[in-house]
Design an enzyme around this catalytic site. Structure first.
Site, mmCIF file in Angstrom:
data_model
loop_
_atom_site.group_PDB
_atom_site.id
_atom_site.type_symbol
_atom_site.label_atom_id
_atom_site.label_comp_id
_atom_site.label_asym_id
_atom_site.label_seq_id
_atom_site.Cartn_x
_atom_site.Cartn_y
_atom_site.Cartn_z
ATOM 1 N N LEU A 122 0.881 -1.171 0.000
ATOM 2 C CA LEU A 122 0.000 0.000 0.000
ATOM 3 C C LEU A 122 0.915 1.216 0.000
ATOM 4 O O LEU A 122 2.024 1.161 0.560
ATOM 5 C CB LEU A 122 -0.884 0.030 1.256
ATOM 6 C CG LEU A 122 -1.984 -1.023 1.382
ATOM 7 C CD1 LEU A 122 -2.768 -0.811 2.676
ATOM 8 C CD2 LEU A 122 -2.932 -0.976 0.194
ATOM 9 N N ASP A 123 0.445 2.311 -0.583
ATOM 10 C CA ASP A 123 1.246 3.532 -0.578
ATOM 11 C C ASP A 123 1.448 4.014 0.863
ATOM 12 O O ASP A 123 0.669 3.681 1.763
ATOM 13 C CB ASP A 123 0.529 4.647 -1.361
ATOM 14 C CG ASP A 123 0.340 4.280 -2.821
ATOM 15 O OD1 ASP A 123 1.090 3.426 -3.327
ATOM 16 O OD2 ASP A 123 -0.571 4.855 -3.447
ATOM 17 N N LYS A 124 2.439 4.854 1.018
ATOM 18 C CA LYS A 124 2.748 5.383 2.358
ATOM 19 C C LYS A 124 1.534 6.096 2.971
ATOM 20 O O LYS A 124 1.288 6.022 4.170
ATOM 21 C CB LYS A 124 3.930 6.352 2.233
ATOM 22 C CG LYS A 124 4.530 6.781 3.530
ATOM 23 C CD LYS A 124 5.820 7.539 3.274
ATOM 24 C CE LYS A 124 6.266 8.275 4.501
ATOM 25 N NZ LYS A 124 7.448 9.101 4.251
#
Ligand code: URA
Length: 239
Positions: free
Chosen positions: A105-107
């Site tokens: 997942l993105d930051k």
């Protein structure tokens, strides 16, 4: 599988090193099938041996599956960089060597990350052909529009040449800036890029399920829980 008792116990209990197990053996604190075991190099069969440490049974798990509710600011990587990694959120009682996040997942994305040491399951879950659905709760900058449902269903082309599989969009009728989206693949920044094509912008993103397994509602951001074996199958069963 035959394994030395000290190796076995320390692989299942991250709070006990092999030298600690050796000491416990010497003190007669470890039993194997009801008999005190004083030799830390004693070999046991993991399939049919009951091991107790100080009266507490060791539950043998070949692999571990952890559900993390990832907060923003944490990265899905195994290596320490400038930002904390998802592994740093795994509490000691669940931690073991070889853990990694199965998928990214993105930051700035929140929600369900599977952390495991089972490479086969991760491969099955992530292989492009597997099409395991992942559901996202999305908040948008602008209200969603009526044609979104069809645009996602048709399969969108992003960045000129990347064809996406059909995705399932459901707009929230009570809050037009909110919706859910189910993807059957995991391209880089995919949800964000798809809404960008529609002239909208994702302002908040949370993964709420993988396969048939939903993020536990009682799990606070940053918290982990072990996924019970009966639920592990749900990560791959969805048809
Ligand atoms: N799609 C995105 O854009 N970001 C994520 O983190 C996951 C899916």
């Amino acid at each position: 599988m035959l394994i030395r008792i000290d190796k076995f116990i320390s692989s299942q209990r991250s709070d006990l090193s092999r030298s600690m197990v050796k000491e416990l053996c010497k003190k007669g604190k470890i039993t194997v099938n009801g008999e005190i075991c004083k030799k830390s190099d004693f070999k046991i069969d993991t399939d049919d041996t009951e091991v107790y440490v100080d009266g507490e049974k060791i539950l043998y798990r070949k692999y571990i599956y952890i559900m993390l509710n990832k907060p923003q600011g944490v990265v899905c990587s195994t290596r320490d960089g400038a930002s904390p990694t998802v592994l740093s959120l795994v509490p000691p009682h669940l931690f073991r060597k070889g853990l990694f996040p199965a998928g990214r997942l993105d930051k700035d994305t929140e929600g369900f990350v599977l952390i495991t040491d089972d490479g086969d399951l991760a491969h099955k879950m992530l292989a492009p052909k597997s099409h395991v659905p992942k559901k996202y709760a999305v908040a948008l900058e602008k209200p969603w529009e009526k044609d979104y449902f069809l645009r996602f269903k048709e399969g969108m082309v992003i960045d000129g040449n990347e064809k996406c599989l059909p995705a399932e969009f459901a707009g929230d009728e009570n809050n037009l800036n909110q919706c859910t989206l189910i993807l059957h693949e995991g391209k880089f920044h995919q949800v964000k890029r798809m809404f960008q094509i529609l002239g909208n912008k994702v302002v908040y993103l949370k993964r709420i399920s993988i396969g048939n397994l939903s993020l536990n509602e009682n799990l606070a951001l940053g918290e982990c829980m072990e996924i019970l074996h009966k639920d592990v199958e749900k990560l791959l069963t969805f048809k």
